[in-house]
Motif scaffolding. Structure first.
Motif, PDB file in Angstrom:
ATOM      1  N   PRO A  34      23.517   7.920  12.070  1.00 25.39           N
ATOM      2  CA  PRO A  34      22.060   8.056  12.010  1.00 25.39           C
ATOM      3  C   PRO A  34      21.356   6.737  12.320  1.00 25.39           C
ATOM      4  O   PRO A  34      21.727   5.683  11.797  1.00 25.39           O
ATOM      5  CB  PRO A  34      21.814   8.498  10.569  1.00 25.39           C
ATOM      6  CG  PRO A  34      22.980   7.998   9.806  1.00 25.39           C
ATOM      7  CD  PRO A  34      24.143   8.018  10.741  1.00 25.39           C
ATOM      8  N   ILE A  35      20.377   6.804  13.187  1.00 21.75           N
ATOM      9  CA  ILE A  35      19.513   5.662  13.503  1.00 21.75           C
ATOM     10  C   ILE A  35      18.114   6.072  13.063  1.00 21.75           C
ATOM     11  O   ILE A  35      17.493   6.947  13.656  1.00 21.75           O
ATOM     12  CB  ILE A  35      19.550   5.320  15.001  1.00 21.75           C
ATOM     13  CG1 ILE A  35      20.994   5.006  15.416  1.00 21.75           C
ATOM     14  CG2 ILE A  35      18.623   4.151  15.312  1.00 21.75           C
ATOM     15  CD1 ILE A  35      21.154   4.775  16.905  1.00 21.75           C
ATOM     16  N   ILE A  36      17.634   5.456  11.995  1.00 22.60           N
ATOM     17  CA  ILE A  36      16.448   5.945  11.288  1.00 22.60           C
ATOM     18  C   ILE A  36      15.254   5.037  11.529  1.00 22.60           C
ATOM     19  O   ILE A  36      15.351   3.816  11.364  1.00 22.60           O
ATOM     20  CB  ILE A  36      16.735   6.010   9.765  1.00 22.60           C
ATOM     21  CG1 ILE A  36      18.020   6.803   9.490  1.00 22.60           C
ATOM     22  CG2 ILE A  36      15.547   6.599   9.020  1.00 22.60           C
ATOM     23  CD1 ILE A  36      18.794   6.290   8.298  1.00 22.60           C
ATOM     24  N   THR A  37      14.138   5.636  11.900  1.00 25.61           N
ATOM     25  CA  THR A  37      12.872   4.907  12.027  1.00 25.61           C
ATOM     26  C   THR A  37      11.861   5.567  11.103  1.00 25.61           C
ATOM     27  O   THR A  37      11.565   6.751  11.239  1.00 25.61           O
ATOM     28  CB  THR A  37      12.351   4.933  13.472  1.00 25.61           C
ATOM     29  OG1 THR A  37      13.329   4.356  14.351  1.00 25.61           O
ATOM     30  CG2 THR A  37      11.040   4.147  13.578  1.00 25.61           C
ATOM     31  N   LEU A  38      11.353   4.788  10.153  1.00 23.22           N
ATOM     32  CA  LEU A  38      10.358   5.264   9.201  1.00 23.22           C
ATOM     33  C   LEU A  38       9.036   4.572   9.515  1.00 23.22           C
ATOM     34  O   LEU A  38       8.952   3.345   9.490  1.00 23.22           O
ATOM     35  CB  LEU A  38      10.802   4.924   7.770  1.00 23.22           C
ATOM     36  CG  LEU A  38       9.830   5.241   6.630  1.00 23.22           C
ATOM     37  CD1 LEU A  38       9.572   6.730   6.513  1.00 23.22           C
ATOM     38  CD2 LEU A  38      10.372   4.692   5.305  1.00 23.22           C
ATOM     39  N   ILE A  39       7.989   5.351   9.839  1.00 20.78           N
ATOM     40  CA  ILE A  39       6.698   4.752  10.165  1.00 20.78           C
ATOM     41  C   ILE A  39       5.675   5.107   9.098  1.00 20.78           C
ATOM     42  O   ILE A  39       5.745   6.154   8.459  1.00 20.78           O
ATOM     43  CB  ILE A  39       6.186   5.180  11.557  1.00 20.78           C
ATOM     44  CG1 ILE A  39       5.910   6.684  11.623  1.00 20.78           C
ATOM     45  CG2 ILE A  39       7.165   4.758  12.640  1.00 20.78           C
ATOM     46  CD1 ILE A  39       5.197   7.122  12.895  1.00 20.78           C
ATOM     47  N   GLU A  40       4.714   4.212   8.911  1.00 24.58           N
ATOM     48  CA  GLU A  40       3.661   4.380   7.919  1.00 24.58           C
ATOM     49  C   GLU A  40       2.343   3.896   8.520  1.00 24.58           C
ATOM     50  O   GLU A  40       2.286   2.796   9.074  1.00 24.58           O
ATOM     51  CB  GLU A  40       4.011   3.576   6.660  1.00 24.58           C
ATOM     52  CG  GLU A  40       2.888   3.399   5.659  1.00 24.58           C
ATOM     53  CD  GLU A  40       2.302   4.710   5.167  1.00 24.58           C
ATOM     54  OE1 GLU A  40       1.068   4.815   5.132  1.00 24.58           O
ATOM     55  OE2 GLU A  40       3.087   5.623   4.828  1.00 24.58           O
ATOM     56  N   ARG A  41       1.311   4.712   8.419  1.00 19.82           N
ATOM     57  CA  ARG A  41       0.026   4.341   9.025  1.00 19.82           C
ATOM     58  C   ARG A  41      -0.614   3.137   8.353  1.00 19.82           C
ATOM     59  O   ARG A  41      -1.336   2.375   8.989  1.00 19.82           O
ATOM     60  CB  ARG A  41      -0.934   5.519   8.997  1.00 19.82           C
ATOM     61  CG  ARG A  41      -1.381   5.943   7.616  1.00 19.82           C
ATOM     62  CD  ARG A  41      -2.339   7.106   7.687  1.00 19.82           C
ATOM     63  NE  ARG A  41      -2.731   7.558   6.354  1.00 19.82           N
ATOM     64  CZ  ARG A  41      -3.580   8.549   6.141  1.00 19.82           C
ATOM     65  NH1 ARG A  41      -4.115   9.195   7.155  1.00 19.82           N
ATOM     66  NH2 ARG A  41      -3.881   8.905   4.898  1.00 19.82           N
ATOM     67  N   SER A  42      -0.373   2.956   7.041  1.00 13.93           N
ATOM     68  CA  SER A  42      -0.891   1.785   6.346  1.00 13.93           C
ATOM     69  C   SER A  42      -0.215   0.533   6.891  1.00 13.93           C
ATOM     70  O   SER A  42       0.960   0.548   7.258  1.00 13.93           O
ATOM     71  CB  SER A  42      -0.629   1.902   4.843  1.00 13.93           C
ATOM     72  OG  SER A  42      -0.963   0.704   4.177  1.00 13.93           O
ATOM     73  N   SER A  43      -0.959  -0.557   6.934  1.00 17.25           N
ATOM     74  CA  SER A  43      -0.403  -1.803   7.465  1.00 17.25           C
ATOM     75  C   SER A  43       0.527  -2.504   6.479  1.00 17.25           C
ATOM     76  O   SER A  43       1.235  -3.438   6.849  1.00 17.25           O
ATOM     77  CB  SER A  43      -1.542  -2.757   7.854  1.00 17.25           C
ATOM     78  OG  SER A  43      -2.359  -3.043   6.723  1.00 17.25           O
ATOM     79  N   VAL A  44       0.516  -2.050   5.224  1.00 17.22           N
ATOM     80  CA  VAL A  44       1.380  -2.626   4.186  1.00 17.22           C
ATOM     81  C   VAL A  44       1.956  -1.487   3.353  1.00 17.22           C
ATOM     82  O   VAL A  44       1.417  -0.375   3.339  1.00 17.22           O
ATOM     83  CB  VAL A  44       0.606  -3.596   3.267  1.00 17.22           C
ATOM     84  CG1 VAL A  44       0.137  -4.818   4.047  1.00 17.22           C
ATOM     85  CG2 VAL A  44      -0.576  -2.891   2.622  1.00 17.22           C
ATOM     86  N   PRO A  45       3.052  -1.734   2.629  1.00 16.40           N
ATOM     87  CA  PRO A  45       3.589  -0.692   1.743  1.00 16.40           C
ATOM     88  C   PRO A  45       2.541  -0.259   0.727  1.00 16.40           C
ATOM     89  O   PRO A  45       1.841  -1.096   0.147  1.00 16.40           O
ATOM     90  CB  PRO A  45       4.776  -1.381   1.067  1.00 16.40           C
ATOM     91  CG  PRO A  45       5.164  -2.476   2.002  1.00 16.40           C
ATOM     92  CD  PRO A  45       3.891  -2.954   2.637  1.00 16.40           C
ATOM     93  N   ARG A  46       2.421   1.048   0.494  1.00 16.82           N
ATOM     94  CA  ARG A  46       1.445   1.574  -0.468  1.00 16.82           C
ATOM     95  C   ARG A  46       2.136   1.710  -1.824  1.00 16.82           C
ATOM     96  O   ARG A  46       2.736   2.732  -2.122  1.00 16.82           O
ATOM     97  CB  ARG A  46       0.883   2.914   0.022  1.00 16.82           C
ATOM     98  CG  ARG A  46       0.076   2.791   1.302  1.00 16.82           C
ATOM     99  CD  ARG A  46      -0.588   4.086   1.713  1.00 16.82           C
ATOM    100  NE  ARG A  46       0.383   5.139   1.990  1.00 16.82           N
ATOM    101  CZ  ARG A  46       0.481   6.265   1.300  1.00 16.82           C
ATOM    102  NH1 ARG A  46      -0.311   6.483   0.270  1.00 16.82           N
ATOM    103  NH2 ARG A  46       1.376   7.169   1.624  1.00 16.82           N
ATOM    104  N   THR A  47       2.040   0.665  -2.606  1.00 16.14           N
ATOM    105  CA  THR A  47       2.763   0.626  -3.882  1.00 16.14           C
ATOM    106  C   THR A  47       1.815   0.773  -5.068  1.00 16.14           C
ATOM    107  O   THR A  47       2.036   0.202  -6.134  1.00 16.14           O
ATOM    108  CB  THR A  47       3.570  -0.676  -4.008  1.00 16.14           C
ATOM    109  OG1 THR A  47       2.693  -1.796  -3.824  1.00 16.14           O
ATOM    110  CG2 THR A  47       4.674  -0.724  -2.970  1.00 16.14           C
ATOM    111  N   THR A  48       0.739   1.525  -4.886  1.00 14.93           N
ATOM    112  CA  THR A  48      -0.162   1.858  -5.983  1.00 14.93           C
ATOM    113  C   THR A  48      -0.158   3.377  -6.145  1.00 14.93           C
ATOM    114  O   THR A  48       0.470   4.095  -5.377  1.00 14.93           O
ATOM    115  CB  THR A  48      -1.593   1.371  -5.699  1.00 14.93           C
ATOM    116  OG1 THR A  48      -2.068   1.973  -4.475  1.00 14.93           O
ATOM    117  CG2 THR A  48      -1.631  -0.139  -5.542  1.00 14.93           C
ATOM    118  N   GLY A  49      -0.887   3.867  -7.141  1.00 12.31           N
ATOM    119  CA  GLY A  49      -0.996   5.309  -7.312  1.00 12.31           C
ATOM    120  C   GLY A  49      -0.749   5.740  -8.740  1.00 12.31           C
ATOM    121  O   GLY A  49      -0.374   4.953  -9.615  1.00 12.31           O
TER     122      GLY A  49
END
Length: 428
Positions: A34-49
């Motif tokens: 497996p060659i995995i690409t994980l994309i996120e629209r936020s420019s930084v990790p969203r570590t709140t919530g």
């Protein structure tokens, strides 16, 4: 493991997407690379919530990862639920059950969204250091995609230039209730057809902890359909506040829809006006002063997603993009990620991807459908519009709490067991 690669793109680095990336990277039984690409629209990790809980088969999943004690060590410290009236008087109390198979409103695996996501993403990084082929790209989204005419993959076009347009063997939409990737897979009309409003609007943020705060989830309801929740954080320095507004019916409120899509200052101003003028007298000034100062504020309209199809060709939906369900959405997303990773681990050729994704849906949908039920009044029962409705609601809760009807309370908050459904065995 075969050296034949299997390129996998995951859109969305929340709990669903990060869980899948980690499980793909750590699944020991893969027959392809497996060659995995994980994309996120936020420019930084969203570590709140907000506070999340892990229930049912998702508990078994974290045990397979060897993470049970790690998750427990990050428990929010919450010990139970105290239902309050608008004056702050306790009308019912439901303690944590202490039983992972029959959890109450407070889970044995209660954890902040940010901490769980951070754990998952750190696990992805650790897997990469150990040789897994995985990358996480922030500030990127999918602009468009189409199946190749010969059926050999999906051509994906990216919007922000962080990645070059390229072909993938698998594309996973894990980008939430309003998933744009789901629209690329099934058509733009899918979002409106299968996203069902609840009428419940929520604002989340943190405030400083004060000496009088304890380790209970305090939930005050008052008319018309308003509520304030105060929940403990593990750090001992902050508390989570949740301000909610609920329609009398399960439908969108045009005024609130406009607020949800407005800027944060407008959202805060609206909530301040609504709650300042309410009948509630329980710590309102503290909560609204904290609202003004909060830098982690987020507002949303919770919706239920029930799509008739999760997989199409080489594309698949996961988590809220496929089956958003209040109370147990996190658990459903994590167990679903386990099933996708497991089914893909069995294939020996990229040509078998569509069959593997269909197998995931066949294996997992029967369980999800037992949880993704549509109650006619839904959140409206728990957020009465009138003083009389609140009195009835509180009286029923008082009776349940007094009689210690733990089984019913567990069922109401999604803490019942899996009803016999078990995670499939994939060689972990």
């Amino acid at each position: 493991m075969s050296e034949q690669p299997l390129s996998i793109l995951i859109s969305g680095a929340g709990v669903a997407g990060a869980s899948l990336a980690l499980l793909l990277a750590r699944q020991p039984g893969f027959k392809m690379q497996p060659i995995i690409t994980l994309i996120e629209r936020s420019s930084v990790p969203r570590t709140t919530g907000q506070s999340l809980d892990i229930r049912g088969p998702a508990v078994d999943m974290i045990k397979k990862l060897g993470w049970e004690q790690e998750v427990k060590s990050r428990h929010t410290t919450e010990k139970g639920l105290a239902m309050l009236n608008g004056k702050g008087k306790t009308v019912a109390y439901f303690p944590a059950s202490g039983d992972a198979k029959a959890q109450s409103a407070t889970s044995e695996y209660e954890i902040l969204r940010g901490e769980l996501t951070e754990m998952l993403l750190n696990g992805v990084d650790e897997s990469k250091e150990k040789g897994a082929k995985v990358q996480v790209v922030y500030g990127e989204t999918i602009q468009g995609m189409e199946d190749r005419a010969d059926g050999t993959g999906v051509d994906v076009h990216f919007a922000r230039g962080k990645l070059e347009d390229q072909k993938y063997d698998v594309v996973v939409a894990a980008d939430g209730i309003g998933s744009p990737t789901r629209g690329f897979i099934f058509g733009k009309d899918d979002m409106s057809a299968h996203t069902h409003p609840s009428g419940l609007y929520l604002g989340f943020y943190s405030i400083p902890r004060i000496p009088g705060d304890d380790q209970l989830w305090h939930w005050a309801t008052f008319p018309p359909g308003l509520a304030i929740h105060l929940r403990p954080h593990r750090n001992g320095k902050t508390m989570g506040v949740y301000l909610s507004l609920c329609n009398a019916k399960k439908e969108r409120n045009p005024d609130l829809e406009a607020i949800v899509h407005a800027d944060v200052a407008t959202q805060k101003q609206y909530l301040r006006q609504r709650f300042q003028s309410s009948v509630c007298t329980w710590q309102v000034k503290r909560f609204l002063d904290g609202l003004d100062a909060a830098d982690d504020f987020y507002m949303t309209h919770w919706c239920q997603v029930r799509t008739p199809q999760w997989a199409r060709g080489r594309c698949v939906t996961l988590g809220d993009a496929a089956f958003a369900t209040m109370g147990i959405g996190t658990s459903l997303a994590m167990a679903g990620a386990y099933c996708i990773a497991g089914e893909l681990s069995k294939i020996t050729s990229s040509d078998q991807v569509p069959q593997a994704l269909q197998s995931y849906e066949s294996v997992y949908r029967p369980f999800v459908e037992t949880k993704n039920m549509d109650f006619p009044l839904g959140p409206q029962i728990a957020n009465p519009q009138s003083a009389w409705g609140n009195w009835i609601f509180h009286t029923i809760l008082w009776l349940l709490g007094t009689l210690r009807v733990q089984a019913l309370a567990s069922w109401a908050f999604g803490g019942d067991d899996s009803g016999g459904w078990k995670l499939p065995e994939y060689g972990w």
